[in-house]
Design an enzyme around this catalytic site. Structure first.
Site, short mmCIF file in Angstrom:
data_model
loop_
_atom_site.label_atom_id
_atom_site.label_comp_id
_atom_site.label_asym_id
_atom_site.label_seq_id
_atom_site.Cartn_x
_atom_site.Cartn_y
_atom_site.Cartn_z
CE LYS A 90 12.52 69.19 117.98
NZ LYS A 90 13.55 68.57 117.10
CD GLN A 111 16.84 75.31 115.83
OE1 GLN A 111 17.63 75.16 114.91
NE2 GLN A 111 15.54 75.27 115.64
CE LYS A 114 15.31 78.80 113.51
NZ LYS A 114 15.74 77.80 112.50
CE LYS A 126 20.52 73.02 112.53
NZ LYS A 126 19.22 73.68 112.25
CG ASP A 166 19.60 72.26 108.93
OD1 ASP A 166 18.80 73.12 109.32
OD2 ASP A 166 20.62 72.55 108.26
CB THR A 209 10.57 74.83 107.17
OG1 THR A 209 10.84 73.83 108.16
CG2 THR A 209 11.51 75.98 107.34
CG ASN A 240 11.82 70.14 103.96
OD1 ASN A 240 11.71 71.10 104.70
ND2 ASN A 240 10.91 69.18 103.90
CB SER A 384 10.07 69.84 115.56
OG SER A 384 10.66 69.40 114.37
P1 NDP Z 1 17.83 70.36 101.87
O1 NDP Z 1 19.05 69.55 102.06
O2 NDP Z 1 16.53 69.71 101.68
O3 NDP Z 1 18.05 71.37 100.65
C1 NDP Z 1 19.10 72.26 100.64
C2 NDP Z 1 19.12 73.02 99.32
O4 NDP Z 1 20.03 74.10 99.41
C3 NDP Z 1 19.59 72.17 98.15
O5 NDP Z 1 18.99 72.64 96.97
C4 NDP Z 1 21.10 72.45 98.14
O6 NDP Z 1 21.72 72.27 96.89
C5 NDP Z 1 21.13 73.90 98.52
N1 NDP Z 1 22.39 74.18 99.21
C6 NDP Z 1 22.82 73.62 100.36
N2 NDP Z 1 24.04 74.06 100.68
C7 NDP Z 1 24.37 74.91 99.71
C8 NDP Z 1 25.53 75.70 99.48
N3 NDP Z 1 26.57 75.69 100.32
N4 NDP Z 1 25.52 76.49 98.37
C9 NDP Z 1 24.47 76.49 97.51
N5 NDP Z 1 23.36 75.76 97.67
C10 NDP Z 1 23.32 74.99 98.76
O7 NDP Z 1 17.79 71.35 103.13
P2 NDP Z 1 16.58 72.20 103.71
O8 NDP Z 1 15.67 72.64 102.62
O9 NDP Z 1 16.02 71.45 104.85
O10 NDP Z 1 17.34 73.46 104.31
C11 NDP Z 1 17.53 74.66 103.58
C12 NDP Z 1 17.78 75.80 104.55
O11 NDP Z 1 16.66 75.94 105.43
C13 NDP Z 1 19.00 75.63 105.48
O12 NDP Z 1 19.57 76.89 105.72
C14 NDP Z 1 18.37 75.09 106.77
O13 NDP Z 1 19.17 75.37 107.88
C15 NDP Z 1 17.08 75.90 106.78
N6 NDP Z 1 16.00 75.36 107.62
C16 NDP Z 1 15.53 74.09 107.45
C17 NDP Z 1 14.49 73.61 108.22
C18 NDP Z 1 13.90 72.27 108.03
O14 NDP Z 1 12.91 71.97 108.70
N7 NDP Z 1 14.41 71.43 107.14
C19 NDP Z 1 13.90 74.45 109.28
C20 NDP Z 1 14.41 75.79 109.33
C21 NDP Z 1 15.43 76.20 108.53
P3 NDP Z 1 22.67 70.97 96.64
O15 NDP Z 1 21.71 69.85 96.49
O16 NDP Z 1 23.43 71.28 95.43
O17 NDP Z 1 23.53 70.85 97.87
O1 2IT Z 2 16.79 75.22 111.60
C1 2IT Z 2 15.78 74.61 112.04
O2 2IT Z 2 14.93 75.18 112.72
C2 2IT Z 2 15.61 73.19 111.70
N1 2IT Z 2 16.43 72.65 110.97
C3 2IT Z 2 14.47 72.41 112.27
C4 2IT Z 2 14.77 71.98 113.69
C5 2IT Z 2 13.77 71.04 114.32
O3 2IT Z 2 14.07 70.60 115.44
O4 2IT Z 2 12.73 70.75 113.74
#
Ligand code: NDP
Ligand code: 2IT
Length: 452
Positions: A90, A111, A114, A126, A166, A209, A240, A384
């Site tokens: 997952k 993961q 976690k 992943k 992600d 999250t 997100n 999830s």
């Molecule tokens: P999104 O794609 O929704 O948003 C990502 C954000 O981070 C954007 O603002 C993006 O800017 C910025 N970003 C991404 N890559 C970079 C980079 N290399 N340098 C600077 N800024 C960057 O992703 P999420 O919000 O879902 O994910 C954000 C973080 O949270 C990640 O580390 C992800 O692994 C983690 N996460 C997400 C979960 C989920 O459920 N979605 C669960 C647990 C953890 P830009 O638009 O300019 O790329």
């Molecule tokens: O990093 C993470 O935990 C996620 N991107 C969410 C994974 C999931 O299966 O909901």
């Protein structure tokens, strides 16, 4: 390090010399496990750590798709199935040009622990691709997702491997991926989470999250008799996780003054109000715009463009708490020094591995409460897991029920990581607490399941 953990780390350095992010994730984990390894001779004898650092399966594949000009484009797709010790693989899918095997493996590795911390029966995996969704039309994203799933479908299943979102993968992409799986297999089943509410999604999954991050941070602060209400917070990213972190912080009476993307950041001293947050959500999720536009729309807002050669300006603003919600290694040594200098008392990791090893040491060495990603952002995968449960039961739970379950899970995580910290490391070392508490369950399952 103890010679057992040292040997495991040396092996990773030798076999995967170019996988810097994977090495970093393994190193931080082993630093914690080092504190208990002598008490666990069976872990050493049965080579549990050696097995944990080798994925059960790594799938890499070609993703051909046609762009709007009719030209063929090729990307590389990945799915790292790290561990099925405690449940089906997952974990999310990431679409970003930086995606490579090292990043996929670090994310899959973290993961595993976690997911263990959530208390739900989920293994770790992943996947993703170096496809860049930025600037692509909906039709191009759809054709990419369809091609990606045309290979991935044979490797996943509701009891085998259940991907989710992600970076770069949200509701739109999950919808296209789900549609293609359904079409190829002629089955309507819970093979992805983060689905739309009209076709098997769970309430609160988009929020989970960010909300979970704030619930866990709140629990840590409560343990120290500290408050969220009335405090100033820094949030990085604007996707997100960042959006729903801001929403929950606002709801609990805190003030958030920053957001960012890879081009730059905004500093809004008056606070990102719920109305301004609605603007951000529309800007990012519907118009797919840049955070710079916030500073053009609202007065009194400073926009600072990002210079990757310099410390990240988000972490150089005076505040009480900081929530990195963008990407890995967004807090380096100089950023950690800035956070300490600016009086930050808590760092809650919304992103995966946002702090470098040095940064983590500086923060904890200066008494900053560090809520590590494995625990702090586990709310997303936890809901999830609840989506999988609802799909299996062919039910939809109310928002209130899912939110209450999420709160319970985050409070349990707090309890488990703080108890593990006190027992095996030191009070408030939540990094050790999370690594050790997450490890224990996976390790016990691996010992019970024999040599697989
Ligand atoms: P999104 O794609 O929704 O948003 C990502 C954000 O981070 C954007 O603002 C993006 O800017 C910025 N970003 C991404 N890559 C970079 C980079 N290399 N340098 C600077 N800024 C960057 O992703 P999420 O919000 O879902 O994910 C954000 C973080 O949270 C990640 O580390 C992800 O692994 C983690 N996460 C997400 C979960 C989920 O459920 N979605 C669960 C647990 C953890 P830009 O638009 O300019 O790329
Ligand atoms: O990093 C993470 O935990 C996620 N991107 C969410 C994974 C999931 O299966 O909901």
């Amino acid at each position: 390090m103890h010679d057992v953990t040292e040997r495991v780390y040396e092996h990773v350095l030798k076999t995967d010399p170019d996988q810097k992010e994977f090495q970093q994730a393994v190193y931080t984990f082993l630093q914690s496990i080092d504190k208990i390894i002598e008490e666990l001779p069976e872990v050493t004898y049965h080579k549990v750590l050696e097995r944990m650092t080798e994925p059960e399966r790594t799938i890499m594949f070609r993703v051909p798709w046609i762009d709007d000009e009719g030209r063929l484009q090729i990307n590389r797709g990945y799915r790292v199935e790290m561990s099925s010790a405690i449940g089906p693989y997952k974990g999310g899918l990431r679409l970003h040009p930086s995606v490579n095997l090292s990043i996929m493996k670090f994310l899959a590795f973290e993961q595993v622990f976690k997911n263990s911390l959530t208390g739900l029966p989920m293994g770790g995996g992943k996947g993703g691709s170096d496809f860049n969704p930025k600037g692509k039309s909906d039709a191009e994203v759809m054709r990419f997702c369809q091609s990606f799933m045309t290979e991935l479908y044979r490797h996943i299943g509701p009891d085998t491997d259940v991907p989710a979102g992600d970076i770069g993968v949200g509701g739109r992409e999950i919808g296209y991926l789900f549609g293609q799986y359904k079409r190829i297999t002629n089955t309507f089943t819970g093979i992805l989470t983060g689905k739309g509410m009209d076709f098997g999604g769970s309430n609160i999954r988009p929020e989970a999250t960010g909300y979970g991050l704030v619930y866990l941070s709140e629990a840590i602060l409560r343990g120290e008799k500290m408050e969220l209400a009335g405090k100033t917070c820094l949030v990085s990213g604007s996707g997100n996780v960042a959006q729903y972190t801001v929403e929950k912080l606002n709801e609990l009476g805190a003030k958030v003054v920053t957001l960012s993307d890879s081009s730059g950041m905004i500093y809004d001293e008056s606070g990102i109000s719920p109305e301004k947050l609605r603007y951000v959500m529309n800007l990012k999720n519907v118009k797919r715009g840049r955070i710079k536009e916030y500073a053009e729309k609202y007065s009194g807002v400073e926009y600072i463009a990002r210079n990757p050669e310099e410390p990240n300006p988000v972490w150089n603003i005076k505040a009480d708490y900081a929530f990195p919600c963008a990407t890995q290694n967004e807090i380096l040594k100089a950023d950690a020094e800035n956070l300490v200098k600016n009086g930050i008392k808590l760092v809650g990791e919304g992103a995966n591995m946002p702090c470098s090893v040095e940064a983590e040491k500086i923060l904890m060495g200066n008494g900053v409460l560090l809520a590590p990603a494995k625990a702090a952002n586990a709310g997303g995968v936890a809901v999830s897991g609840l989506e999988m449960a609802q799909n299996s039961a062919r039910m939809t739970w109310s928002r209130e029920k899912v939110d209450q379950e999420l709160r319970n899970i985050m409070n349990n995580i707090y309890k488990n990581i703080s108890e593990a910290a006190e027992k095996y490391s030191e009070k408030n070392n939540f990094v050790d607490g999370a690594n050790i508490a997450g490890f224990m369950k996976v390790s016990r399952a691996m010992l019970a399941e024999g040599y697989v």
